[in-house]
Write a protein that holds these residues in place. Structure first.
Motif, PDB file in Angstrom:
ATOM      1  N   GLU B  66       0.737  -1.161  -0.026  1.00 46.06           N
ATOM      2  CA  GLU B  66      -0.052  -0.020  -0.115  1.00 46.06           C
ATOM      3  C   GLU B  66       0.914   1.270  -0.096  1.00 46.06           C
ATOM      4  OE1 GLU B  66      -3.051   0.023   2.905  1.00 46.06           O
ATOM      5  OE2 GLU B  66      -4.433   1.673   1.793  1.00 46.06           O
ATOM      6  N   PHE B  67       0.439   2.188  -0.862  1.00 45.69           N
ATOM      7  CA  PHE B  67       1.365   3.244  -1.052  1.00 45.69           C
ATOM      8  C   PHE B  67       0.698   4.234  -0.299  1.00 45.69           C
ATOM      9  CE2 PHE B  67       3.298   7.068  -2.220  1.00 45.69           C
ATOM     10  CZ  PHE B  67       2.508   7.975  -3.035  1.00 45.69           C
ATOM     11  N   ASN B  68       1.558   4.890   0.759  1.00 50.82           N
ATOM     12  CA  ASN B  68       0.879   5.841   1.766  1.00 50.82           C
ATOM     13  C   ASN B  68       1.712   7.045   1.790  1.00 50.82           C
ATOM     14  OD1 ASN B  68       0.313   7.256   4.243  1.00 50.82           O
ATOM     15  ND2 ASN B  68      -0.304   5.492   5.267  1.00 50.82           N
ATOM     16  N   LYS B  69       0.972   8.161   1.024  1.00 50.54           N
ATOM     17  CA  LYS B  69       2.113   9.278   0.469  1.00 50.54           C
ATOM     18  C   LYS B  69       2.335  10.104   1.788  1.00 50.54           C
ATOM     19  CE  LYS B  69       1.786  13.213  -2.709  1.00 50.54           C
ATOM     20  NZ  LYS B  69       1.064  13.768  -3.717  1.00 50.54           N
ATOM     21  N   SER B  70       1.291  10.291   2.737  1.00 51.68           N
ATOM     22  CA  SER B  70       1.712  11.082   3.964  1.00 51.68           C
ATOM     23  C   SER B  70       2.711  10.354   4.789  1.00 51.68           C
ATOM     24  CB  SER B  70       0.162  11.282   4.835  1.00 51.68           C
ATOM     25  OG  SER B  70      -0.071  10.054   5.395  1.00 51.68           O
ATOM     26  N   GLN B  71       2.661   9.124   4.898  1.00 51.65           N
ATOM     27  CA  GLN B  71       3.939   8.532   5.644  1.00 51.65           C
ATOM     28  C   GLN B  71       5.330   8.289   4.925  1.00 51.65           C
ATOM     29  OE1 GLN B  71       2.255   5.483   8.092  1.00 51.65           O
ATOM     30  NE2 GLN B  71       0.708   6.748   9.387  1.00 51.65           N
ATOM     31  N   THR B  72       4.964   8.675   3.468  1.00 51.18           N
ATOM     32  CA  THR B  72       6.101   8.060   2.431  1.00 51.18           C
ATOM     33  C   THR B  72       6.527   6.661   2.802  1.00 51.18           C
ATOM     34  OG1 THR B  72       7.649   9.088   3.881  1.00 51.18           O
ATOM     35  CG2 THR B  72       7.051  10.518   2.359  1.00 51.18           C
TER      36      THR B  72
END
Lengths: 112, 114
Positions: B66-72
């Motif tokens: 899963e790509f989590n942009k806020s947590q990079t």
């Protein structure tokens, strides 16, 4: 299936020797890469090439050079091998920047 | 400069247990994200990738990330591992318009025990 081949699986050379590692891909890919793989360090980019006769330095180019005279072939050259160049060398190719990189099986080089 | 951190160098698990291999990258600019797998004495092969769209991506052999942009982050998970999943796993990131140049993490050695 894309195939990336490397000239040798295992290689033993002496300090000071000139070493050639060859990589050939059969899918007309524009971009080719040379990495070295060391335990705990992952893969580090040595050189890459976007086209014939073009080359760009990666993160650790010192002690290495490359040659790309034909689109399908990308050679890595160790001008004067040293013991700290003992490593696994991986070649890869890709069609474009968001596409999968396809890797060869690797060459395990031991410099004595 | 972009960097990738794989938080665990070795992950031993028992067969049929769930596993998570963690990956964080340094930059929040637009990136492509990859997981590669290296089985013993072989080169790397692509496991899965995130380019755009749905933040959850899956592989054909049951892994997902899963790509989590806020947590990079781009953590890799599998609900139930097999002995055959024993391998080294590499997370990698590529910035837009970088010609496919990848920055790799240090690798995580997954060891599945019976």
């Amino acid at each position: 299936d894309v195939k990336v081949t490397q000239s040798s699986r295992y290689l033993v050379k002496r300090t000071g020797e000139k070493v050639f590692l060859e990589c050939v891909q059969d899918m007309d890919h524009e971009n080719m890469f040379w990495y070295r793989q060391d335990p705990g360090l992952g893969l580090r980019l040595i050189y890459f090439s976007y086209d014939v006769k073009m080359k760009e330095k990666g993160d650790i180019p010192e002690g290495y050079s490359v040659s790309r005279e034909k689109k399908e072939r990308f050679s890595l050259i160790l001008e004067s091998a040293s013991t700290n160049q003992t490593s696994m060398y991986l070649c890869a190719s890709t069609l474009a920047d968001q596409e999968t990189q396809y890797f060869g099986p690797g060459t395990r080089l031991l410099v004595l | 400069a972009q960097s990738v951190t794989q938080l665990d160098s070795q992950v031993p698990v028992f067969e049929e247990a769930p596993v998570e291999l963690r990956c964080n990258y340094s930059s929040s600019v637009s990136v492509y994200l990859f997981w590669y797998v290296q089985y013993p004495n072989q080169g790397l092969q692509l496991l899965l990738k995130y380019l755009s769209g749905s933040t959850l991506v899956e592989s054909i052999n049951g892994f997902e990330a899963e790509f989590n942009k806020s947590q990079t982050s781009f953590h890799l998970r599998k609900p139930s591992v097999h002995i055959s999943d024993t391998a080294e796993y590499f997370c990698a990131v590529s910035d837009y318009n970088q010609g496919g140049k990848l920055i790799f993490g240090q690798g995580t050695e997954l060891s599945v025990k019976p």
